[in-house]
Design a protein around this motif. Structure first.
Motif, PDB file in Angstrom:
ATOM      1  N   ILE A   1       0.833  -1.218   0.000  1.00 32.16           N
ATOM      2  CA  ILE A   1       0.000   0.000   0.000  1.00 32.16           C
ATOM      3  C   ILE A   1       0.863   1.262   0.000  1.00 32.16           C
ATOM      4  O   ILE A   1       0.364   2.351   0.243  1.00 32.16           O
ATOM      5  CB  ILE A   1      -0.939   0.019   1.225  1.00 32.16           C
ATOM      6  CG1 ILE A   1      -0.135  -0.112   2.525  1.00 32.16           C
ATOM      7  CG2 ILE A   1      -2.010  -1.059   1.132  1.00 32.16           C
ATOM      8  CD1 ILE A   1      -0.844   0.454   3.718  1.00 32.16           C
ATOM      9  N   ALA A   2       2.151   1.064  -0.273  1.00 30.93           N
ATOM     10  CA  ALA A   2       3.077   2.208  -0.187  1.00 30.93           C
ATOM     11  C   ALA A   2       2.651   3.349  -1.102  1.00 30.93           C
ATOM     12  O   ALA A   2       2.765   4.525  -0.724  1.00 30.93           O
ATOM     13  CB  ALA A   2       4.499   1.761  -0.515  1.00 30.93           C
ATOM     14  N   THR A   3       2.140   3.028  -2.272  1.00 34.25           N
ATOM     15  CA  THR A   3       1.754   4.113  -3.191  1.00 34.25           C
ATOM     16  C   THR A   3       0.487   4.827  -2.724  1.00 34.25           C
ATOM     17  O   THR A   3       0.172   5.905  -3.213  1.00 34.25           O
ATOM     18  CB  THR A   3       1.566   3.592  -4.623  1.00 34.25           C
ATOM     19  OG1 THR A   3       0.666   2.480  -4.587  1.00 34.25           O
ATOM     20  CG2 THR A   3       2.883   3.159  -5.244  1.00 34.25           C
ATOM     21  N   PHE A   4      -0.241   4.209  -1.794  1.00 35.73           N
ATOM     22  CA  PHE A   4      -1.381   4.910  -1.184  1.00 35.73           C
ATOM     23  C   PHE A   4      -0.910   5.764  -0.008  1.00 35.73           C
ATOM     24  O   PHE A   4      -1.570   6.734   0.358  1.00 35.73           O
ATOM     25  CB  PHE A   4      -2.440   3.902  -0.694  1.00 35.73           C
ATOM     26  CG  PHE A   4      -3.119   3.167  -1.805  1.00 35.73           C
ATOM     27  CD1 PHE A   4      -4.289   3.662  -2.379  1.00 35.73           C
ATOM     28  CD2 PHE A   4      -2.599   1.990  -2.313  1.00 35.73           C
ATOM     29  CE1 PHE A   4      -4.913   2.996  -3.424  1.00 35.73           C
ATOM     30  CE2 PHE A   4      -3.210   1.320  -3.353  1.00 35.73           C
ATOM     31  CZ  PHE A   4      -4.371   1.814  -3.918  1.00 35.73           C
ATOM     32  N   GLU A   5       0.184   5.348   0.591  1.00 35.59           N
ATOM     33  CA  GLU A   5       0.744   6.118   1.701  1.00 35.59           C
ATOM     34  C   GLU A   5       1.460   7.374   1.197  1.00 35.59           C
ATOM     35  O   GLU A   5       1.451   8.415   1.871  1.00 35.59           O
ATOM     36  CB  GLU A   5       1.755   5.259   2.492  1.00 35.59           C
ATOM     37  CG  GLU A   5       1.123   4.161   3.336  1.00 35.59           C
ATOM     38  CD  GLU A   5       0.419   4.735   4.549  1.00 35.59           C
ATOM     39  OE1 GLU A   5      -0.799   5.016   4.420  1.00 35.59           O
ATOM     40  OE2 GLU A   5       1.060   4.906   5.592  1.00 35.59           O
ATOM     41  N   GLN A   6       2.075   7.270   0.016  1.00 35.69           N
ATOM     42  CA  GLN A   6       2.867   8.405  -0.490  1.00 35.69           C
ATOM     43  C   GLN A   6       2.060   9.710  -0.624  1.00 35.69           C
ATOM     44  O   GLN A   6       2.520  10.748  -0.157  1.00 35.69           O
ATOM     45  CB  GLN A   6       3.498   8.041  -1.831  1.00 35.69           C
ATOM     46  CG  GLN A   6       4.721   7.145  -1.685  1.00 35.69           C
ATOM     47  CD  GLN A   6       5.303   6.797  -3.046  1.00 35.69           C
ATOM     48  OE1 GLN A   6       4.769   5.946  -3.749  1.00 35.69           O
ATOM     49  NE2 GLN A   6       6.369   7.480  -3.413  1.00 35.69           N
ATOM     50  N   PRO A   7       0.861   9.676  -1.247  1.00 37.51           N
ATOM     51  CA  PRO A   7       0.131  10.952  -1.368  1.00 37.51           C
ATOM     52  C   PRO A   7      -0.238  11.552  -0.022  1.00 37.51           C
ATOM     53  O   PRO A   7      -0.276  12.777   0.133  1.00 37.51           O
ATOM     54  CB  PRO A   7      -1.139  10.565  -2.140  1.00 37.51           C
ATOM     55  CG  PRO A   7      -0.840   9.266  -2.782  1.00 37.51           C
ATOM     56  CD  PRO A   7       0.165   8.574  -1.916  1.00 37.51           C
ATOM     57  N   ILE A   8      -0.476  10.685   0.975  1.00 37.63           N
ATOM     58  CA  ILE A   8      -0.813  11.208   2.314  1.00 37.63           C
ATOM     59  C   ILE A   8       0.418  11.905   2.898  1.00 37.63           C
ATOM     60  O   ILE A   8       0.330  12.985   3.470  1.00 37.63           O
ATOM     61  CB  ILE A   8      -1.326  10.071   3.224  1.00 37.63           C
ATOM     62  CG1 ILE A   8      -2.603   9.485   2.629  1.00 37.63           C
ATOM     63  CG2 ILE A   8      -1.563  10.570   4.652  1.00 37.63           C
ATOM     64  CD1 ILE A   8      -3.051   8.186   3.249  1.00 37.63           C
ATOM     65  N   LEU A   9       1.575  11.254   2.717  1.00 40.09           N
ATOM     66  CA  LEU A   9       2.819  11.862   3.191  1.00 40.09           C
ATOM     67  C   LEU A   9       3.062  13.185   2.473  1.00 40.09           C
ATOM     68  O   LEU A   9       3.406  14.209   3.091  1.00 40.09           O
ATOM     69  CB  LEU A   9       3.991  10.899   2.954  1.00 40.09           C
ATOM     70  CG  LEU A   9       5.385  11.440   3.251  1.00 40.09           C
ATOM     71  CD1 LEU A   9       5.557  11.769   4.730  1.00 40.09           C
ATOM     72  CD2 LEU A   9       6.467  10.448   2.821  1.00 40.09           C
ATOM     73  N   GLU A  10       2.863  13.180   1.143  1.00 39.38           N
ATOM     74  CA  GLU A  10       3.113  14.400   0.364  1.00 39.38           C
ATOM     75  C   GLU A  10       2.182  15.533   0.797  1.00 39.38           C
ATOM     76  O   GLU A  10       2.588  16.688   0.921  1.00 39.38           O
ATOM     77  CB  GLU A  10       2.968  14.091  -1.133  1.00 39.38           C
ATOM     78  CG  GLU A  10       4.122  13.214  -1.639  1.00 39.38           C
ATOM     79  CD  GLU A  10       3.872  12.577  -2.998  1.00 39.38           C
ATOM     80  OE1 GLU A  10       2.855  12.917  -3.652  1.00 39.38           O
ATOM     81  OE2 GLU A  10       4.681  11.712  -3.404  1.00 39.38           O
ATOM     82  N   GLN A  11       0.927  15.176   1.050  1.00 42.98           N
ATOM     83  CA  GLN A  11      -0.055  16.160   1.517  1.00 42.98           C
ATOM     84  C   GLN A  11       0.355  16.686   2.901  1.00 42.98           C
ATOM     85  O   GLN A  11       0.287  17.891   3.166  1.00 42.98           O
ATOM     86  CB  GLN A  11      -1.432  15.478   1.615  1.00 42.98           C
ATOM     87  CG  GLN A  11      -2.587  16.425   1.857  1.00 42.98           C
ATOM     88  CD  GLN A  11      -3.020  17.122   0.578  1.00 42.98           C
ATOM     89  OE1 GLN A  11      -2.895  16.573  -0.510  1.00 42.98           O
ATOM     90  NE2 GLN A  11      -3.505  18.336   0.699  1.00 42.98           N
ATOM     91  N   ALA A  12       0.799  15.770   3.762  1.00 44.69           N
ATOM     92  CA  ALA A  12       1.209  16.157   5.119  1.00 44.69           C
ATOM     93  C   ALA A  12       2.402  17.108   5.071  1.00 44.69           C
ATOM     94  O   ALA A  12       2.479  18.063   5.846  1.00 44.69           O
ATOM     95  CB  ALA A  12       1.550  14.923   5.932  1.00 44.69           C
ATOM     96  N   LEU A  13       3.295  16.840   4.141  1.00 48.15           N
ATOM     97  CA  LEU A  13       4.496  17.674   4.043  1.00 48.15           C
ATOM     98  C   LEU A  13       4.152  19.103   3.590  1.00 48.15           C
ATOM     99  O   LEU A  13       4.873  20.050   3.900  1.00 48.15           O
ATOM    100  CB  LEU A  13       5.500  17.041   3.083  1.00 48.15           C
ATOM    101  CG  LEU A  13       6.242  15.822   3.647  1.00 48.15           C
ATOM    102  CD1 LEU A  13       6.865  14.991   2.525  1.00 48.15           C
ATOM    103  CD2 LEU A  13       7.317  16.243   4.646  1.00 48.15           C
ATOM    104  N   LEU A  14       3.063  19.247   2.852  1.00 47.79           N
ATOM    105  CA  LEU A  14       2.643  20.594   2.432  1.00 47.79           C
ATOM    106  C   LEU A  14       2.058  21.372   3.609  1.00 47.79           C
ATOM    107  O   LEU A  14       2.146  22.587   3.659  1.00 47.79           O
ATOM    108  CB  LEU A  14       1.584  20.488   1.320  1.00 47.79           C
ATOM    109  CG  LEU A  14       2.039  19.936  -0.033  1.00 47.79           C
ATOM    110  CD1 LEU A  14       0.840  19.781  -0.966  1.00 47.79           C
ATOM    111  CD2 LEU A  14       3.087  20.840  -0.661  1.00 47.79           C
ATOM    112  N   ALA A  15       1.445  20.631   4.538  1.00 44.91           N
ATOM    113  CA  ALA A  15       0.637  21.290   5.567  1.00 44.91           C
ATOM    114  C   ALA A  15       1.309  21.402   6.934  1.00 44.91           C
ATOM    115  O   ALA A  15       0.727  21.968   7.850  1.00 44.91           O
ATOM    116  CB  ALA A  15      -0.684  20.529   5.714  1.00 44.91           C
TER     117      ALA A  15
END
Lengths: 210, 348, 104
Positions: free
Chosen positions: B119-133
């Motif tokens: 599920i790593a590719t599902f985790e990546q967008p969450i991480l990327e979103q978190a890094l913006l915020a």
């Protein structure tokens, strides 16, 4: 010329082939079987027990040494006189009723066996009455009780009570072990001893028999 | 003789005299010294510990200027575990804005590299979103957890079943094969998260399944570091002592089984880790004084030899903290302040 | 427990300069004292002021490093991290990725 110290070192290293080869060589050179046993093998297992207690040796290594010991004892057994029996004492051992964990119990069995004890292993999920019956049948001197779960700890007390009620408590020493128990718990339930690991269990059993 | 409020390692309250507390401090430190073959604490350190344990104050803290970096492992899971239903990005924001965290970690509820892999590719967008915020440094973390690679959870024969059957070599070979798969999974997930922008990769509770687990962590660290020279990797240990479940594995010529914190940190350094998180376990049958003196003895030895920053683990049941769902403020604050005051450490 | 540690020995996160010291430690592998000295120099403050929320809120506001209470127009999230990377002279992974993705 047989070197008993080399046997000790090979045993500590867990090298079964080397140990059996050296023991056979010593036998061929007419070294007394009890000398090989006591000054080569048992000495080695004592060191293994100490090192395990100190965290310098671990389960796989202890098992390898125990296996080498068993193979060596098999060579010596027929050569030992009746008064030189390898049997230090008899131990009835098992995991308390309701508990299916056996790795620790098996390790203790191997260490005790290596130290010259005859083991009557009742397995896991052993009822108090099974312990009582085995003590009577085998005239054991020690009962070893193991539990991994806090929920099966009370069954150790029940087993000791059953030994009392059946009148055999005085003829055996009860040793307990397992992750949730300690010396305080052993004292509380009236056990004769507690060992935190297999090396200590072997030492304790030998102390009791000496 | 005056009695002082004290606690056992399980958190239960007891009354002890100063003499009894001092005796436990000495005994705890000497236990660590004996096991780790390291020096025990010095007289002035015992005196400091006795002072804080005899203090009537509920809360103890460090002197201003001695504060350290405070990191949180798996906190995005912990906030949901207590029934606060916020999503993970909200959890990160709560910790950075409200809880005083200096770094945070995004983690999946399964919290092991193996289940994260598919599920790593599902985790990546969450991480990327978190890094913006968010503002504070953000790790992605999980446990190596080698236990998941043996049957029935994984493909390899279970060493715990093989060993009682006397199949020792087979058990060791199973560990060796499993650790290779674990290395691949850590490198795979770690690479994706780094390429998404994570500030660091956390390998949490390394060595939980023994020496093979620790070796896999070190090799994975080495590989990630070779692939991304600027990557920050934190290795946090599972326990104070590397269990010899295989028993004969080595790294850079050193046997891993039996290593304590001051030896483990040298392995972490050699592998290229940026930060090391050592551990000292709490004994529930001993007093808080015994446990804290013991923990500080181990951590002090580790801090003195470390060339990389160390962040001793001070969660529930480690670092002198009692084993409770809600460790009491009195004992946590004493542990936190004493560890930070007496050890050469760089964070918690 | 987390709050107890934060009060007993933690630097204090973005209320002060805890996150900045952590970033330098992570980026440069610096031990704590060295990382604190580095950040203090870059922010032109005394090391003792790194954990003073009054001083640090002002410094963070002036330099756009992100603050706990975001006012209109103040850099937030990734915006603040661009400023942190520049002020501290360190690489921040997500800032680099942001640049790559936005072709900025």
């Amino acid at each position: 010329m047989a070197d008993l110290n080399t046997i000790t070192q090979a045993l500590i290293a867990g090298d079964k082939d080397q140990v059996t080869g050296l023991v056979q060589k010593a036998v061929d050179e007419n070294v007394a079987a009890n000398k090989i046993l006591n000054e080569g093998l048992i000495k080695g297992m004592d060191i293994v027990g100490d090192r395990m207690q100190e965290g310098d040796m671990f389960i796989p290594e202890v098992l390898m040494s125990a296996r080498a010991m068993s193979a060596a004892v098999a060579i010596l057994k027929p050569l030992l006189g009746e008064d030189e029996s390898v049997v230090t004492g008899k131990v009835v051992i098992g995991t308390a009723k309701g508990d299916m964990h056996d790795i620790g119990k098996n390790l203790v069995s191997m260490m005790l066996e290596s130290a010259g004890f005859e083991i009557i292993d009742l397995g896991v999920d052993v009822a108090p009455e099974q312990f009582v019956q085995a003590v009577k049948d085998h005239q054991a001197q020690i009962v070893g009780l193991s539990a991994l779960l806090t929920t099966t700890m009370p069954m150790m007390q029940t087993t000791i009570d059953a030994l009392k009620q059946s009148g055999v408590r005085e003829q055996v020493k009860v040793l307990i072990g397992g992750a949730p128990v300690n010396q305080e718990f052993a004292d509380k339930i009236g056990a004769d001893g507690y060992a935190p690991d297999a090396g200590s269990a072997s030492k304790l059993a030998k102390q009791i028999m000496s | 003789m005056d009695q002082f409020f004290h606690r056992m390692g399980d958190g239960s309250a007891v009354q002890m005299t100063a003499k009894q507390i001092m005796a436990d401090l000495v005994e705890g430190s000497e236990d660590a010294a004996d096991r780790g073959k390291i020096p025990p604490l010095a007289k002035e350190e015992y005196d400091y510990l006795l002072d804080i344990f005899c203090s009537p104050h509920k809360f103890i803290s460090v002197e201003p200027g001695r504060e350290v970096i405070l990191t949180y492992d798996a906190a995005t899971l912990k906030i949901r575990r207590v029934g606060v239903h916020v999503d993970r990005i909200q959890a990160l924001q709560i910790y950075e804005k409200i809880m005083g965290a200096d770094t945070m970690e995004l983690a999946h509820v399964d919290y092991s590299y193996k289940p994260v892999k598919p599920i790593a590719t599902f985790e990546q967008p969450i991480l990327e979103q978190a890094l913006l915020a968010t503002h504070i440094p953000l790790f992605y973390g999980a446990q190596p957890n080698l236990g998941l690679y043996s049957q029935p959870d994984g493909p390899f024969p279970n060493p715990s079943e093989l060993m009682p059957m006397g199949k020792i070599k087979e058990a060791q070979e199973s560990y060796e094969a499993a650790l290779e798969d674990l290395v691949k999974d850590i490198v795979f997930v770690g690479s994706l998260m780094y390429e998404s922008g994570a500030d660091g990769i956390n390998l949490d509770t390394a060595g939980a399944a023994g020496d093979a687990d620790f070796l896999a962590t070190l090799i994975a660290t080495e590989k990630l570091k070779a692939k991304y020279p600027d990557i920050c990797i934190e290795i946090g240990m599972a326990g104070e002592f590397v269990l010899g479940m295989h028993s004969q594995l080595t790294y850079k010529g050193e046997r891993l089984a039996g290593m304590y914190a001051h030896q483990q940190v040298k392995m972490a350094e050699a592998a290229g880790a940026t930060i090391f998180g050592p551990v000292s376990n709490t004994n529930t049958s001993k007093s808080a004084a015994w446990n804290l003196a013991r923990a500080i003895t181990f951590m002090k030895a580790c801090g003195e030899i470390a060339n990389i920053p160390i962040h001793p683990n001070m969660g529930m049941g480690v670092g002198g903290v009692t084993v409770n769902d809600q460790p009491p403020v009195d004992v946590v604050s004493r542990s936190s302040a004493a560890m930070t005051t007496l050890c050469r450490l760089d964070g918690l | 427990m987390a709050i107890t540690h934060a009060h007993a020995s933690g630097m204090g996160g973005m209320r002060v300069a805890g996150d900045l010291v952590a970033r330098v430690q992570m980026a440069r592998g610096m031990k704590l004292a060295q990382a604190k000295a580095y950040v203090a120099e870059k922010l032109a403050v005394d090391v003792s002021e790194l954990t003073d929320p009054i001083v640090m809120t002002e410094v963070r506001t002036d330099l756009g490093l992100g603050v706990v209470t975001p006012l209109p127009g103040v850099p937030k999230g990734i915006e603040a991290k661009f400023n942190i990377a520049r002020v501290l002279d360190i690489d921040i992974n997500c800032v680099k990725r942001f640049r790559e993705r936005t072709r900025f």
